[in-house]
Design an enzyme around this catalytic site. Structure first.
Site, PDB file in Angstrom:
ATOM      1  CB  SER A   7      -0.937  -0.049   1.208  1.00 46.63           C
ATOM      2  OG  SER A   7      -2.007   0.835   1.049  1.00 46.63           O
TER       3      SER A   7
ATOM      4  CG  ASP B 265      -5.996  -3.690  -3.536  1.00 42.86           C
ATOM      5  OD1 ASP B 265      -6.837  -3.029  -2.897  1.00 42.86           O
ATOM      6  OD2 ASP B 265      -4.776  -3.421  -3.550  1.00 42.86           O
TER       7      ASP B 265
ATOM      8  CG  HIS C  74      -4.522  -3.429   0.042  1.00 40.10           C
ATOM      9  ND1 HIS C  74      -4.184  -2.758  -1.107  1.00 40.10           N
ATOM     10  CD2 HIS C  74      -4.168  -2.590   1.063  1.00 40.10           C
ATOM     11  CE1 HIS C  74      -3.649  -1.584  -0.797  1.00 40.10           C
ATOM     12  NE2 HIS C  74      -3.625  -1.456   0.507  1.00 40.10           N
TER      13      HIS C  74
END
Lengths: 428, 428
Positions: free
Chosen positions: A105, A357, A381
């Site tokens: 991320s 995601d 994710h």
């Protein structure tokens, strides 16, 4: 730091910490732990300034730009560079160790950018679910991906349709005379802080939007406890609770509440639904970053996605940022500094993306030279950063295999450069 | 900015301004002007913050770190990025123009670093005489190169030997009873501010060391007016004034004075020798940069070089910096940020070096992939950046030819990337 598998001279696996307490990332990045023995690697998880325990000014910023101004991705990268330089100088046998950056991320963005900006320090980067191009990505792509996860989770797209219908239902319920609708909602949804007027609805809707999004992000095939405790395949789990038919708004919202509970109360220990509840990782200061250099436009149309229609309004966003943090957003800054989707001059980065995601819409989905894009169709994710699990889909198993192959290659390259440098130095 | 030869869509030739008024660099970078017509290029010369007219805080820093702290190479690079982004957004036809960075000396370091850190903005860089590795280069190499220029300028090395002998001669003269030696020196050398005690000698010696160094740096084959007005081949010119035999210290120092005058008074207009005189370019704030992140170690032994023996003393240096600017030097910072000699992950940079130039010791003298090192044996400090001249040695003519070839290549590459980006964008 973990040196259980460290052999002097071996590589340093360095997690470029993102917006939260570093323990959250250390505990949800099992891949690094899984492969450390095979590489004799030293594990370092570096906490990002202004999160966890890494708080300048004793954690008291008072929304003062003179104190907040030191919170930026560039400063975080410089921290990582300094930290590595310190570790190499102080850990015996680490001085020539190749450094591989890992992150998921925002941490994945940092890993990629660390390799881009400090290739002298970082030999390569695993940038998992790193939306480095989210700043210019079409603002509607994100919501569409969340939606498609929910669409796929029930026959005929009924699950996303139910959610899509819920926004207007909430409004109609709130409109009922003498607050009878709100009273019903407060009681049925067990809201910790009861809604007292229709204007409170914005907060509830924001909470719901985030919740559906988080479910999609955390749609792992086994139970996890990252942003919240969740069952395996939580999107399916939530959708299965929202399957039944409904003929009234109250019936519809009862279904929704059952779905919500999969995220809000999987443990069954909550006595009420707290829509002000934070995530598990302590990401509060991210809102400052999003208001300064990490400006990510999102928009929803309610047709191609299941969210309430909402355009991207930079003017209003700027006004809110000014009010909340005393800063003016710089929407072009991240692209200016890091180049967004233009990674054509970079090298030795894997951008991996789970296609479940929503953040995949802002990442690099094309390989260029030694920039390798890996797509994981069944992945949420940064699934690949998690530890190996019997329930892993084949696509993530092979993604991790590919990642190990590249890590090995980067380490070899780095050792070769180091060796030739020593040779040249001795010659001169 | 000069748009005489600009054709919309053509490249931007961007001079990454260094420590001084930008006009000084615009006037001494004729190469960019010479080749602009052939490339239809727009010329931009960007002034570095804290120099020339680009003065924050109205130019009043009061040695206050809270004001001086914004003076750094990183901030300068970010300024360039912002400026280019602004120019591309406002000049019709410039939005997709490839940007080629040019710079000499510290400006050359900035050009190289700009390409390294902002490859999304800069397609390639001509880094002329850019000592990006001066931070870790052996501290004695610099003085030895200056010396070898003077050694080569007269038979049997007599010129550098004369200079080498001058330091002790100055001391002996200063030691003479009743200041008779200093009086002689004040009068013979026409010092604007007469020396009154031996302790003043340090300032005079520093002035002389800088002067010999500057002569070597500015050893161009034709008259120039960069750091000072100078004849062509000024090292030869100075040495030819110092040729005669001497049997006393006074005779020796008279020769030295004649050599000094080639630099200090080539125009013949000075009525006295001002050892506090600044260079022509306004580089005062450089001393702050050298005291913060641009810490360059120099040392001399008086045997392999012609300077007075002087080791590199970081402790004393730090003390002086603290006193003068209120900052603690960070000697490892430049290497940490920019990688020093490790440019193995960078691309599209030419490092050109005149071998008469002492700064060549801190530059990149080896090619790696698309990092191209060009050596110009008869060249002084960034000779290749100067305009074409009938007296140019063949080596600089061919260096410029090579540079043009690479510039053309980088522009082509950049246009291809831009085109494929547009194509992909239209597809998606």
């Amino acid at each position: 730091m973990n040196n259980t598998w460290w052999v002097p001279g071996g590589p340093i696996f360095f997690y470029t910490g993102n917006e939260g307490v570093i323990e959250a990332f250390a505990e949800n990045s099992g891949f690094m732990w899984d492969i450390a023995p095979e590489f004799n690697a030293l594990l370092i998880f570096a906490e990002h300034r202004y999160y966890g325990e890494s708080l300048p000014f004793n954690g008291n910023y008072s929304k003062d730009p003179h104190k907040l101004g030191y919170l930026s991705s560039e400063e975080a990268l410089a921290d990582f560079a300094e930290l590595i330089s310190f570790l190499k100088a102080t850990i015996p046998g680490a001085d020539k160790s190749p450094v591989i950056a890992f992150g998921g991320s925002y941490g994945g963005m940092l890993a990629a950018w660390f390799r881009m900006k400090y290739p002298n320090i970082c030999a390569g980067a695993i940038a998992a679910s790193a939306p480095v191009a989210q700043f210019t990505s079409p603002c509607d792509a994100f919501g569409r991906i969340v939606t498609s996860d929910f669409t796929a989770a029930a026959p005929n797209g009924t699950c996303s349709q139910t959610i899509r219908s819920s926004w207007a239902a909430l409004d109609r319920v709130a409109d009922k005379a003498n607050n009878t609708g709100l009273d019903w909602l407060n009681s049925k949804w067990k809201l910790c802080t009861p809604l007292t007027s229709k204007s409170n609805m914005t907060g509830l809707k924001d909470y719901l939007s985030n919740l559906w999004t988080n479910l999609a992000m955390m749609d792992y095939p086994y139970p996890t406890t990252f942003l919240a405790p969740l069952p395996g395949n939580p999107v399916n789990a939530a959708c299965s609770k929202m399957l039944g038919n409904y003929s009234t708004d109250e019936e519809l919202l009862s279904h929704i509440y059952s779905g919500v509970s999969v995220y809000s109360n999987y443990t069954g220990q909550s006595t009420c639904l707290n829509i002000a509840e934070e995530d598990n990782i302590g990401a509060d200061m991210w809102y400052y970053q999003a208001c300064s250099e990490m400006v990510m436009p999102f928009c929803y149309d309610g047709v191609n996605d299941m969210f309430e229609s909402k355009g991207w309004d930079l003017e209003q966003f700027s006004k809110d940022c000014k009010e909340t943090w005393g800063v003016e957003p710089r929407p072009n800054m991240a692209n200016l500094i890091y180049g967004g989707r233009d990674v054509s001059s970079a090298s030795n980065i894997i951008f991996s993306n789970g296609l479940l995601d929503p953040w995949s819409s802002g990442s690099i989905l094309k390989s260029y030279g030694s920039i390798v894009s890996i797509k994981i169709p069944e992945g949420a994710h940064h699934l690949d950063l998690r530890g190996s699990n019997p329930l892993d889909p084949v696509s993530v198993v092979s993604a991790r295999k590919m990642e190990r192959k590249y890590i090995r290659k980067w380490i070899k390259q780095s050792n070769a450069v180091e060796k030739s440098r020593r040779y040249n130095f001795n010659k001169s």
